[in-house]
Motif scaffolding. Structure first.
Motif, PDB file in Angstrom:
ATOM      1  N   UNK A 267       0.624  -0.645  -0.235  1.00 14.22           N
ATOM      2  CA  UNK A 267      -0.222  -0.133  -0.056  1.00 14.22           C
ATOM      3  C   UNK A 267       1.293   1.090   0.091  1.00 14.22           C
ATOM      4  N   UNK A 268       0.205   2.373   0.548  1.00 14.61           N
ATOM      5  CA  UNK A 268       0.761   3.487   0.378  1.00 14.61           C
ATOM      6  C   UNK A 268       0.982   4.452   1.399  1.00 14.61           C
ATOM      7  N   UNK A 269       1.174   5.319   1.976  1.00 15.28           N
ATOM      8  CA  UNK A 269       1.471   5.937   3.443  1.00 15.28           C
ATOM      9  C   UNK A 269       2.176   7.765   2.953  1.00 15.28           C
ATOM     10  N   UNK A 270       1.020   8.789   3.304  1.00 14.47           N
ATOM     11  CA  UNK A 270       1.183   9.505   3.380  1.00 14.47           C
ATOM     12  C   UNK A 270       0.983  10.599   4.266  1.00 14.47           C
ATOM     13  N   UNK A 271       1.100  12.119   4.190  1.00 18.52           N
ATOM     14  CA  UNK A 271       1.564  13.302   5.334  1.00 18.52           C
ATOM     15  C   UNK A 271       0.010  14.292   5.073  1.00 18.52           C
ATOM     16  N   UNK A 272      -0.196  13.277   3.687  1.00 22.24           N
ATOM     17  CA  UNK A 272      -1.441  14.128   2.498  1.00 22.24           C
ATOM     18  C   UNK A 272      -0.963  15.064   1.013  1.00 22.24           C
ATOM     19  N   UNK A 273       0.065  15.102   0.973  1.00 22.02           N
ATOM     20  CA  UNK A 273       1.066  16.132   0.379  1.00 22.02           C
ATOM     21  C   UNK A 273       2.580  14.438  -0.069  1.00 22.02           C
ATOM     22  N   UNK A 274       3.119  13.574   0.993  1.00 21.49           N
ATOM     23  CA  UNK A 274       4.409  13.151   0.538  1.00 21.49           C
ATOM     24  C   UNK A 274       4.086  11.824   1.258  1.00 21.49           C
ATOM     25  N   UNK A 275       5.693  11.555   0.809  1.00 18.73           N
ATOM     26  CA  UNK A 275       5.375   9.681   1.817  1.00 18.73           C
ATOM     27  C   UNK A 275       5.803  10.033   2.728  1.00 18.73           C
ATOM     28  N   UNK A 276       5.399   9.704   4.031  1.00 16.94           N
ATOM     29  CA  UNK A 276       5.996   9.621   5.206  1.00 16.94           C
ATOM     30  C   UNK A 276       6.925   9.497   5.375  1.00 16.94           C
ATOM     31  N   UNK A 277       7.172   8.040   5.001  1.00 14.68           N
ATOM     32  CA  UNK A 277       9.220   7.474   5.586  1.00 14.68           C
ATOM     33  C   UNK A 277       9.868   8.351   4.594  1.00 14.68           C
ATOM     34  N   UNK A 278       9.466   9.842   3.760  1.00 15.66           N
ATOM     35  CA  UNK A 278      10.656  10.353   3.566  1.00 15.66           C
ATOM     36  C   UNK A 278      10.495  12.536   4.403  1.00 15.66           C
ATOM     37  N   UNK A 279       9.528  11.823   4.982  1.00 13.79           N
ATOM     38  CA  UNK A 279       9.447  13.620   5.107  1.00 13.79           C
ATOM     39  C   UNK A 279      10.674  13.263   6.841  1.00 13.79           C
ATOM     40  N   UNK A 280      11.426  14.864   6.981  1.00 13.01           N
ATOM     41  CA  UNK A 280      12.799  14.585   7.610  1.00 13.01           C
ATOM     42  C   UNK A 280      11.655  15.301   8.765  1.00 13.01           C
ATOM     43  N   UNK A 281      12.434  14.339  10.479  1.00 19.30           N
ATOM     44  CA  UNK A 281      12.000  14.636  11.252  1.00 19.30           C
ATOM     45  C   UNK A 281      13.096  15.364  12.652  1.00 19.30           C
ATOM     46  N   UNK A 282      12.658  16.641  13.021  1.00 21.17           N
ATOM     47  CA  UNK A 282      13.127  17.121  13.495  1.00 21.17           C
ATOM     48  C   UNK A 282      12.950  17.560  15.203  1.00 21.17           C
ATOM     49  N   UNK A 283      11.538  16.690  15.454  1.00 23.97           N
ATOM     50  CA  UNK A 283      12.063  16.538  16.865  1.00 23.97           C
ATOM     51  C   UNK A 283      11.725  15.166  16.857  1.00 23.97           C
ATOM     52  N   UNK A 284      11.930  14.402  18.717  1.00 24.12           N
ATOM     53  CA  UNK A 284      10.992  13.096  19.358  1.00 24.12           C
ATOM     54  C   UNK A 284       9.738  12.771  18.946  1.00 24.12           C
ATOM     55  N   UNK A 285       8.997  14.312  19.247  1.00 24.24           N
ATOM     56  CA  UNK A 285       7.311  13.811  19.265  1.00 24.24           C
ATOM     57  C   UNK A 285       7.127  14.627  18.053  1.00 24.24           C
ATOM     58  N   UNK A 286       7.679  15.002  17.231  1.00 21.23           N
ATOM     59  CA  UNK A 286       7.118  15.622  15.769  1.00 21.23           C
ATOM     60  C   UNK A 286       5.148  14.789  16.082  1.00 21.23           C
ATOM     61  N   UNK A 287       4.720  15.669  15.602  1.00 20.34           N
ATOM     62  CA  UNK A 287       2.997  14.841  14.373  1.00 20.34           C
ATOM     63  C   UNK A 287       3.644  14.741  13.062  1.00 20.34           C
ATOM     64  N   UNK A 288       2.222  14.310  12.481  1.00 22.30           N
ATOM     65  CA  UNK A 288       1.960  13.953  10.803  1.00 22.30           C
ATOM     66  C   UNK A 288       0.742  13.984  11.082  1.00 22.30           C
ATOM     67  N   UNK A 289       0.287  14.700   9.908  1.00 22.85           N
ATOM     68  CA  UNK A 289      -1.177  13.463   9.737  1.00 22.85           C
ATOM     69  C   UNK A 289      -0.491  12.609   8.733  1.00 22.85           C
ATOM     70  N   UNK A 290      -1.242  11.741   9.084  1.00 22.34           N
ATOM     71  CA  UNK A 290      -1.722  10.218   8.535  1.00 22.34           C
ATOM     72  C   UNK A 290      -2.555   9.397   7.962  1.00 22.34           C
ATOM     73  N   UNK A 291      -2.377   9.294   6.981  1.00 19.94           N
ATOM     74  CA  UNK A 291      -3.380   8.829   5.957  1.00 19.94           C
ATOM     75  C   UNK A 291      -2.248   7.546   4.767  1.00 19.94           C
TER      76      UNK A 291
END
Ligand code: P6P
Length: 308
Positions: A267-291
């Motif tokens: 399947x696929x996993x997005x934050x609404x615009x891009x692939x979740x697994x390519x999102x750079x994390x800035x903090x340990x507790x960053x939140x993100x929309x998940x689809x």
């Protein structure tokens, strides 16, 4: 088609440290489950680092998992939804030790209503915070009518039944019941978090389409709702909200591990615009929309939100 976690998978079960991590998590499952009836109350602790109420079950599961996982040779650090900072497990993650990110009891608000919940884990080969590109394996334990584990540790996803067994090496037996779990081609269910008035207009338009096509299955725990999607096909989302554009779920120990599992299941996993697994994390507790779910449904979602 964008690359997915399946494209850069290694052979399943080939990494003894990853195996040892899932052994440790499976070994804690019967103990956590047995304690749930006694830990249904809110803890005296302050809120967790995400500002949420902490159940006694959350803290108990976190303590048990921190002890079990930091003792695994090859684990350098333990990061949890319940802890502000990483717990140093004594090995250098930048060398060849792993960082383990855990939501110890995802869906613990379901404790009072006796609905499903579980433990989510992501195993990263880089110090955290890090993007999902650094995941080498991920999975979750689900405390449902039976205790199961869904594990993506190489080429594909498997489901196991986890049962206490005092005679077994880790005190549990793990029986593979579905060796190659894949999203069904035909989607059947959907589940979307948040309140309807808080959804953005483009998302509400998308929901109207989906409501005409699929059946509603929303149980208030990400692991339970994602497991419905993985079993029956469809889409789960905790979307961006009007007053919370980053949604609710945490990137490192909820969105990334689930995205890794769903991609390896086809399947696929997005934050609404891009692939979740390519999102750079800035903090340990960053939140993100998940689809997450069937690729066609996620692609349609991204198109709907892009039309905004
Ligand atoms: P709501 C559980 O607290 C959790 O983090 C996820 O498991 C779940 O998807 C979501 O929150 C449920 O949120 O707003 O429906 O209670």
């Amino acid at each position: 088609m964008a690359p997915t976690a399946r494209d850069d998978a290694v052979s399943p079960g080939s990494d003894p440290v990853v195996e040892a991590i899932f052994d440790a998590i499976a070994a804690t499952a019967p103990t956590i489950r047995a304690e749930l009836p006694h830990r249904r109350v809110e803890s005296d602790a302050a809120e967790n680092p995400s500002g949420e109420t902490v159940m006694a079950g959350d803290l108990y599961a976190d303590e048990l998992l921190a002890e079990a996982l930091s003792a695994v040779e090859g684990v350098g650090s333990y990061v949890s939804e319940e802890r502000q900072e990483a717990l140093d497990a004594g090995e250098d993650v930048s060398e060849d030790a792993y960082a383990v990110a855990v939501d110890p009891l995802d869906g613990s608000s379901n404790l009072r209503s006796n609905n499903v919940m579980g433990t989510v884990v992501g195993i990263y080969d880089a110090p955290l915070p890090a993007s999902g590109q650094h995941l080498v394996a991920a999975g979750y334990v689900l405390f449902g009518p039976i205790t199961t584990a869904v594990i993506a540790d190489g080429d594909g996803v498997r489901e196991e039944v986890v049962e206490p067994d005092p005679d077994a090496e880790h005190g549990v037996t793990r029986s593979v019941v579905v060796p190659d779990l894949e999203l069904p081609a035909e989607p059947t269910v959907y589940g979307f978090g948040g309140r309807v008035p808080d959804w953005t207009d483009p998302f509400r338009e998308y929901v109207r389409e989906i409501e005409d096509e699929l059946k509603l299955r929303y149980g208030g725990s990400m692991v339970g709702d994602v497991n419905q999607v993985l079993t029956y096909g469809g889409i789960f989302a905790y979307p961006a909200l009007r007053d919370a554009p980053d949604g609710k779920l945490r990137l490192l120990f909820e969105a990334n591990p689930i995205a890794y599992v769903i991609e390896q299941a086809g399947g696929a996993a997005s934050d609404g615009a891009s692939r979740i697994l390519e999102i750079d994390a800035e903090g340990l507790h960053d939140r993100v929309p998940l689809y997450v779910g069937n690729t066609e449904l996620v692609d349609r979602l991204e198109t709907s939100l892009a039309d905004d």
